[in-house]
Scaffold this motif. Sequence first.
Motif, short mmCIF file in Angstrom:
data_model
loop_
_atom_site.label_atom_id
_atom_site.label_comp_id
_atom_site.label_asym_id
_atom_site.label_seq_id
_atom_site.Cartn_x
_atom_site.Cartn_y
_atom_site.Cartn_z
N GLU A 66 0.81 -1.22 0.00
CA GLU A 66 0.00 0.00 0.00
C GLU A 66 0.84 1.27 0.00
O GLU A 66 0.40 2.30 -0.49
CB GLU A 66 -0.89 0.04 1.25
N TRP A 67 2.03 1.18 0.57
CA TRP A 67 2.80 2.38 0.89
C TRP A 67 3.09 3.27 -0.32
O TRP A 67 2.84 4.47 -0.29
CB TRP A 67 4.09 1.99 1.60
N LYS A 77 1.47 3.58 -3.06
CA LYS A 77 0.21 4.18 -3.50
C LYS A 77 -0.19 5.33 -2.57
O LYS A 77 -0.69 6.36 -3.02
CB LYS A 77 -0.89 3.13 -3.54
N ARG A 78 0.00 5.12 -1.29
CA ARG A 78 -0.32 6.19 -0.34
C ARG A 78 0.55 7.41 -0.57
O ARG A 78 0.07 8.55 -0.51
CB ARG A 78 -0.12 5.68 1.10
#
Length: 357
Positions: free
Chosen positions: A172-173, A175-176
Amino acid sequence: MARRLISTMRIAAGATLFALVVSALPAVSGLPGATASAAPPGARTAIVALGDSAASGEGAGNYEEGTRGENGDWCHRSPNAYIQRTGLASTAVNLACSGASSTNVGFGTEVHYTEGSQAQRLVAVARTFRITTVVTQFGANDDPSFGSSVVRCVAVYLNPSQPGCASTLAAEWPKRLAAMAPKVAQALGDVREAMRQAGYSDQDYVLVVASYASPVTENMLRRHGFVGCPYRTEDARWGRQTAVPQLSSTLRGVADRANARFLDLSRATEGHEACTSAGPEWQRRLTVDPRVFIRGGWAAVGHVAQESFHPNATAHGQLASCLASFVRTSAAHGQCVPGADGNLHLQADAPAAPVIG
């Protein structure tokens, strides 16, 4: 001869008309030489901080009255914060607020802990003082949700049946961070606009974007979970070696596009993290302060551990020295790295390119 005289008279008349038109125009804020709204001559110089807890001084203690939970204001601005200790100007103004996001820094009507737009308040400060440096440190509370990510890592430490937070956050990182970047860029644009509204050109001051230091390390004391650092080793390693450097790299890209200078703090507390086995700690461990109930009543329960995993007063003193060294150079990028002498030192790169716009 007569024709030459008539031509000369026409040129003179045109120049006179042009001068009259220009003198009648109002000064345009943001252009070089525009002083209609700038700080008055002889005003004291000032350095200003905008951003979140990392800039407000969360973790450094002795918070200013009115920001300790009174009437719902939990900004926790500390006189020990680095912005107060650089010596770069006669006055330091801290507009940062713990928990602030890009939306709270930029223009807008959103209120955070009873406080409005930091950019809007910057306009008033810039008209009162002659601002020489603006330091911004924010973005972690946007899509990265750094605080809630820390809580998530603590939760999985307490529940061994859960997968590590690094294994779930790693995908996820990026994308965040990609989602965070345009929000930080927008707020930085608002900071520039605030200074223009106060009569400054972009060349009249230094704009610095700072990143964040890793609060924990994989090199922790034995039984670290029982002394204030409830993290799995692999999660702490991922945070220090991957998550924080990637956050820093993203902020550097935003700074470059905004023609701002960038100070990399991703290694600033290396060897001095919470529960480290290497040396004196510059980061707070898990910190519970029951005194918050005195000012905030039972509604303060969400703030009882607010100081946790933030740079302490010693760290802010070191950060102030490195920041001051960076501003005094003309480098576009710099990094604060602990040295063998136990102090933080600046590693700077090439001179900054001229600011355009």
